[in-house]
Write an enzyme that holds these catalytic residues in place. Sequence first.
Site, PDB file in Angstrom:
ATOM      1  N   ARG A  77      48.018  37.562  61.673  1.00 47.56           N
ATOM      2  CA  ARG A  77      48.788  38.759  61.250  1.00 47.56           C
ATOM      3  C   ARG A  77      49.860  39.209  62.132  1.00 47.56           C
ATOM      4  O   ARG A  77      49.425  39.383  63.252  1.00 47.56           O
ATOM      5  CB  ARG A  77      47.966  39.673  60.720  1.00 47.56           C
ATOM      6  CG  ARG A  77      46.776  39.161  59.868  1.00 47.56           C
ATOM      7  CD  ARG A  77      45.773  40.553  59.829  1.00 47.56           C
ATOM      8  NE  ARG A  77      44.643  40.212  58.646  1.00 47.56           N
ATOM      9  CZ  ARG A  77      43.778  39.494  59.209  1.00 47.56           C
ATOM     10  NH1 ARG A  77      43.371  39.036  60.346  1.00 47.56           N
ATOM     11  NH2 ARG A  77      42.810  39.101  58.200  1.00 47.56           N
ATOM     12  N   ARG A  99      38.169  31.443  37.045  1.00 50.71           N
ATOM     13  CA  ARG A  99      39.170  32.009  36.477  1.00 50.71           C
ATOM     14  C   ARG A  99      40.241  32.457  37.699  1.00 50.71           C
ATOM     15  O   ARG A  99      41.460  32.315  37.670  1.00 50.71           O
ATOM     16  CB  ARG A  99      38.893  33.347  35.653  1.00 50.71           C
ATOM     17  CG  ARG A  99      40.109  34.074  35.165  1.00 50.71           C
ATOM     18  CD  ARG A  99      39.885  35.468  34.588  1.00 50.71           C
ATOM     19  NE  ARG A  99      38.966  35.130  33.399  1.00 50.71           N
ATOM     20  CZ  ARG A  99      39.322  34.430  32.356  1.00 50.71           C
ATOM     21  NH1 ARG A  99      40.450  34.185  32.151  1.00 50.71           N
ATOM     22  NH2 ARG A  99      38.695  34.426  31.433  1.00 50.71           N
ATOM     23  N   ASP A 108      42.664  33.271  27.716  1.00 51.94           N
ATOM     24  CA  ASP A 108      41.533  32.318  27.299  1.00 51.94           C
ATOM     25  C   ASP A 108      41.963  31.665  26.174  1.00 51.94           C
ATOM     26  O   ASP A 108      42.775  31.978  25.349  1.00 51.94           O
ATOM     27  CB  ASP A 108      40.460  33.690  26.847  1.00 51.94           C
ATOM     28  CG  ASP A 108      39.398  33.521  27.845  1.00 51.94           C
ATOM     29  OD1 ASP A 108      39.519  32.977  28.595  1.00 51.94           O
ATOM     30  OD2 ASP A 108      38.306  33.862  27.209  1.00 51.94           O
ATOM     31  N   GLU A 109      41.200  30.824  25.927  1.00 52.20           N
ATOM     32  CA  GLU A 109      41.395  29.839  24.590  1.00 52.20           C
ATOM     33  C   GLU A 109      41.552  30.775  23.338  1.00 52.20           C
ATOM     34  O   GLU A 109      42.298  30.320  22.285  1.00 52.20           O
ATOM     35  CB  GLU A 109      40.368  28.682  24.412  1.00 52.20           C
ATOM     36  CG  GLU A 109      38.781  29.407  24.219  1.00 52.20           C
ATOM     37  CD  GLU A 109      38.173  28.161  24.221  1.00 52.20           C
ATOM     38  OE1 GLU A 109      37.984  27.390  23.858  1.00 52.20           O
ATOM     39  OE2 GLU A 109      37.066  28.219  25.425  1.00 52.20           O
ATOM     40  N   GLU A 123      33.383  39.638  36.526  1.00 52.57           N
ATOM     41  CA  GLU A 123      34.561  39.348  37.138  1.00 52.57           C
ATOM     42  C   GLU A 123      35.851  40.353  37.018  1.00 52.57           C
ATOM     43  O   GLU A 123      36.330  40.416  37.940  1.00 52.57           O
ATOM     44  CB  GLU A 123      34.750  37.763  37.001  1.00 52.57           C
ATOM     45  CG  GLU A 123      35.606  37.351  35.915  1.00 52.57           C
ATOM     46  CD  GLU A 123      35.016  36.954  34.763  1.00 52.57           C
ATOM     47  OE1 GLU A 123      33.805  37.663  34.536  1.00 52.57           O
ATOM     48  OE2 GLU A 123      35.565  36.331  33.646  1.00 52.57           O
ATOM     49  N   ASP A 124      36.039  40.511  35.862  1.00 56.43           N
ATOM     50  CA  ASP A 124      37.057  41.293  35.557  1.00 56.43           C
ATOM     51  C   ASP A 124      37.092  42.890  35.987  1.00 56.43           C
ATOM     52  O   ASP A 124      37.953  43.381  36.630  1.00 56.43           O
ATOM     53  CB  ASP A 124      37.801  41.131  34.240  1.00 56.43           C
ATOM     54  CG  ASP A 124      36.951  41.697  33.167  1.00 56.43           C
ATOM     55  OD1 ASP A 124      35.645  41.895  33.174  1.00 56.43           O
ATOM     56  OD2 ASP A 124      37.382  41.947  32.042  1.00 56.43           O
ATOM     57  N   ARG A 133      27.266  44.920  32.256  1.00 54.83           N
ATOM     58  CA  ARG A 133      28.424  45.290  32.847  1.00 54.83           C
ATOM     59  C   ARG A 133      28.414  46.636  33.535  1.00 54.83           C
ATOM     60  O   ARG A 133      28.863  46.864  34.594  1.00 54.83           O
ATOM     61  CB  ARG A 133      29.273  45.316  31.876  1.00 54.83           C
ATOM     62  CG  ARG A 133      29.881  43.900  31.405  1.00 54.83           C
ATOM     63  CD  ARG A 133      31.103  43.961  30.394  1.00 54.83           C
ATOM     64  NE  ARG A 133      32.189  44.534  30.660  1.00 54.83           N
ATOM     65  CZ  ARG A 133      33.236  43.846  30.374  1.00 54.83           C
ATOM     66  NH1 ARG A 133      33.274  42.553  29.829  1.00 54.83           N
ATOM     67  NH2 ARG A 133      34.501  44.187  30.962  1.00 54.83           N
TER      68      ARG A 133
END
Lengths: 719, 788
Positions: B431, B539, B555-556, B668-669, B743
Amino acid sequence: IMCASAKYNTRGPALIPRMKTKHRIYYITLFSIVLLGLIATGMFQFWPHSIESSSDWTVEKRSVHDVPVVKLPADSPIPERGDLSCRMHTCFDVYRCGFNPKNKIKVYIYSLKKYVDEFGAAVSNTISREYNELLTAISDSEFYTDDVNRACLFVPSIDVLNQNVLRIKETAQALAQLSRWDRGTNHLLFNMLPGGPPDYNTALDVPRDRALLAGGGFSTWTYRQGYDVSIPVYSPLSAEVDLPERGPGPRRYFILSSQMALHPEYQSELEALQAENGESVLILDKCTNLSDGVPAVRKRCYKNQVFDYPQVLQESTFCVVLRGARLGQAVLSDVLQAGCVPVIIADSYILPFSEVLDWKRASVVIPEEKMPEMYSILQSIPQRQIEEMQRQARWFWEAYFRSMKAIALATLQIINDRIYPYAAISYEEWNDPPAVKWSSVSNPLFLPLIPPQSQGFTAVVLTYDRVESLFRVITEVSKVPSLSKLLVVWNNQNKNPPEDSLWPKIRVPLKVVRTAENKLSNRFFPYDEIETEAVLAIDDDIIMLTSDELQFGYEVWREFPDRLVGYPGRLHLWDHEMNKWKYESEWTNEVSMVLTGAAFYHKYFNYLYTYKMPGDIKNWVDAHMNCEDIAMNFLVANVTGKSVIKVTPRKKFKCPECTAIDGLSLDQTHMVERSECINKFASVFGTMPLKVVEHRADPVLYKDDFPEKLKSFPNIGSL
Amino acid sequence: MQTRKKYIFLTFLASWLLIFFFGGDQLRRFAFFSGSKAEARRNWPRWTDRSLLKNFADPEELQRDGDPSLLSPRERRAAWLSVYKSSRCRMETCFDFSRCERNGFKVFTYPRERDQPISASYSKILTSIERSRYYTPKPEEACLFILSIDTLDRDHLSAQYIRDVDEKIRGFPLWNGGRNHLIFNLYSGTWPNYTGDLGFDIGQAILAKASFDTESFRPGFDVSIPLFSKDHPQHGGERGWLYQDSVPPKKKYLLVFKGKRYLTGIGSGTRNALHHIHNGKDIISLTTCKHGKDWQKHKDTRCDKDNVNYEKFDYQELLHNSTFCIVPRGRRLGSFRFLEALQAACIPVLLSDGWELPFAEAIDWSKAAVVGSERLLLQIPSAVRCIHPERVLALQQQTQFLWDAYFSSVDKIVHTTLEIIKDRLSPPRSRSRFLWNTLPGGLLVLPDFSTHPGDFPFYYLQHGSSPSKKFTAFIRVVSQAGSLSQPILRLIQAVSGSQYCAQILVLWSCEQPPPPSGKWPQTTVPLTIIQGRRKLSDRFFPYTAIQTDAVLSLDEHTSLSTSEVDFAFVVWRSFPERIVGFPALSHFWDPEQGRWGYTSKWTNELSIVLTAAAFYHRYPRGEGQLGRGIRPHPAPLPCPLPRYYHSLFTKYLPAGLRELVDGLAACEDILMNVLVAAVTKLPPIKVTQRKQHKDTVPQQVGCMDGGMGTPPSGECSPSPPRSPAAKVKGTAGAAGSRRFSQRQDCLNQLVDWFGYMPLVSSQLRLDPVLFKDQVSVLRKKYPRLEKP
């Protein structure tokens, strides 16, 4: 007490006394006498072209050979060797520097003398061209003083730039007999080529006791961090060759090595790299078959190909800077000048000015052991970063390498910053090239803070004489829960504000400030009465905003305290036909400004508007009685680099009995004037800071299919 | 009146004369006035023969700086190893880089021995290392070793002093002369000199020590750490005390100090002088003689008066209400006061000559503190007064940033130490000072991702660059049965229709191979298919195929229109460091259960934006048919996200945390939101969302957690804002409720790991400028967002 810093003027703009007509004639007479005097002075200035230029006038004209000769007895004292434990607080006498409002150290230069030993043999060359340039630069700088008693730092005129050309013991004796030597305290020596065969010490071998050393080629073991200064080895080619800056973009070679007489071990490692990666690596060496008269220092060869040096450096992305017998290499300066990114392979080397320069932005340092991996390491650097490093390398050369003057002044500045740390030059000033300084934005409110809601906001109402409308605004605004104070700026000098008893009774304190002059900038004055961070600027005819809308605006401001958060939005557009900016108030899908007829902002911007507005904008606005809001939008966008936030749906800011912003805005001449403002401000700022966005802020549940009574801000968008 | 005029006239005349006499160099040059020139400044002479002077070195000599008689570089380096040892250690001579090349930067802590007493602080340090992503339990793959012997307190008069460290260390087979070891120390030496002596031979080990003095500090090798108390939190840590920026700083005091005055011994010089600057008004400098047992013995005439004054002021009150705080040396160079002042946004005025400031290798202290000199104490008041209010504002903010980024917990202090050492291993991948000293700070900037500021979402403004003008659409396909379904075809069409779309990536995470390229729809932008693993956190894997800064995760089953994509992306360009998305959740503290909860109900606030998650699409199909309207979450809609956060997600968080996320459904979100909030300290941005149609997206009717009582019509039943988590009843809600509680667990475990709740709430939503305004649809840029 002695501060030059701005004091906060608490009273507001002062009134200039009017001249009485009957005395005018006297003043005119006096004035013309003064004018005559000035003209006479001016004539003197243009007259004497034959007289010598000022620099020669104060300076003696002598030859270097005429300087006094000093004989050093063989037994004259020798200073002790340099003390490795010296630090500013132990070896430097800071009391000599004193406290002064300019925060500048005073530097004294000993006069030039020629030192000879008992037998009359010279101790060293009297002075080299470079050292003479360096001393000239110091003496021309702000640091210089000719008063030895006031000096904080002493620079001997004994030239020790190159250790190879001086006699170590005798030079040390010469130093010791300087009039203020005192064990070398506060003395600064400049050295670029330290050490000599066989061990090549990395710091000057001349015993120097406590003297500071500005040296080229320090290693981490000889460099006294925070005491010595690491300087570059000056390359005389800098003055000789003019290499114009080359734009970014791919170059012919990826890695280039241009140094002569490299150690065979390095040479073979470089050759191995070349064998592996082919044409993108170019290894140059000395030319063996040059015709006479061609300076060897300006040519390099690869097999039979001849290249011009240092021009060839511009053909490569990376240029290798390997250590030789010494750590500091003059080639570093050439490489930087060519805008080639130096790949520094010299373990333990302290890079020039490393105390202040961030070399990671301009160079790649590779440990000697990792030389074989050099190619892959360099390949992993993204192209965008390489381009920046090239620019940065060139900037370092221009600012700190290109002349002895640059080297001298940077060294003194570093020492100055240690003595006056609270006035030190910042990292950005040292490191950012002008282009970056120009394009980057450093937001003064950079910390992501959401101010506590409890503090509330202060509403500042600018008014002239529309008392009835003013009172309505006061009553409306006072309903907003987070209002903590109301400040009325009474901008009418011919009329007194209504009596206390006539004002509406509201739950928060109400203050009236009377101004000395009817100026628009009074609205943005940082009055002491404003105790909250948040300020709501509101015109005395904005009565259509609901309490929910205002409260919501405050909540939005809390989430974006460094922006203008306002209600009516406006847009600037580029008019391709007229080739200039145009002001737009129509129903647009974009916003770039909010009107300060109703807007929240941080009190800090009041301070900026009043004291830091660039150019003549502030006076211009006051003279034209228009565009103070556009000026504020420019100012905030310029200093933060961020867009405004428009809150809540579009409203007709128009009331039947008053000429509100919109009422005026419809006027054609008004639009032309506003467009002119934008063009004027853009030219003063030198850029167009306003940011165009396509969004506005609404409450989370705005217009959602949800009972109104459960929404925090139900009354929004109603007309 | 007459006299006044006369005076005015005289003044003008006088000034005219003055102008004439002192009007400039040119005037003085005139021969007539030359008498006064003798006093001119004597500059360095312009030698007449200056152009004949020789160069300081011959140009060719400068370019040929070699000496074949010297040792070869390899021999020289070998010779260094034997010369530059112990007090002259540097990384190149005392550190074995090769250990770090095989497995990267891994840190091993010696197993703790039962009978070995360990202080609370050292135990926290060890825990921090074990929590770090660099930790390894295997010594053979380690690059850096940390002893289990507590070396923090090396004052042999102290109760926590451990004896016979030398012997113990020699017994360790891994010790190897201290090579690649890191030793932590807070207190060294003892009365009366308090030297840097540790009482054992550290050999070639790196020393991370508080109160380091510049003389014994081995630059580029040792690390100076701050002194922290035993109550310093393990992780998370309190936030700073600056809640608002005020200019000028409206604090009651300018400069304060309250502390002990040493009557004798080291450090007494400075402390004894502090009372001189006390003025009782805006400068409060109070000292007490009371310390130690025998203070009465050394008592001087001031003591009694001082002691009385001392009690009148409260230290905390002074800390809260002062702009500057004096941080003088104590017996040792560093003091607790330093971190206290930093947290309090009271700008430290350091009076500690020769102190190597904490993490000075990385941190630019001139941006956050005033480094004074002990010898110039009396100049401090005027020096401090002269600091411009704007700079005070910047200094105050910087103290808060540094406190929060590097000091507020033991974790941060230890991780900063590790990162500084890691940066030395590969200088090209380290850095720059800019990255260390700019928000969000070095710990959150991964040099493995990039060392170029323009690649990070939070530096655009300072760096003078702007976020990318295009995005990559990233579609994850899980449940395809070999052929392409309608929704995914529609999705590809909608996304590729956006003017901002640069490429489409399809992550094919099914067992069956993807359909041949001929089966995919024709798009104007390049479409790439990558084969993925079957993991939830996939993801956010930083795929190299992603070439833009912004990634639109999809997402699909996502259904969205081109104008939604366009608007969200345009908004993201204004807020590149945040998550910008459509469906939002809000977190709250549930006092009854004593834990954090979250709700997806319609509230007036939001703090989480779903990153296209809707985990249940990835569940086996059977589960989706549990019941009508059981959709625990609003429609999964995508959001543009800076590519950097994918890297941060995968590389910054320790593997354990990612496993947790993979284990808990749809965590994960939430993790992504928590992570981004921890970086930015700001809420996410919600943009307006088109109302969903029941028939177009049949699975996405509900909007309530657990689908409790959702009417079949698909209308959302409102619930009061900020209501606690819904209790879930009925069998139909079972699956949803399990997911919901998972969750919740996830959120609570994340808060536990971070040590605080990073999420920040927002009360606003961003709509197009003319959204639902009463103007013609033709004027509007995003009319489709308003369609019912």
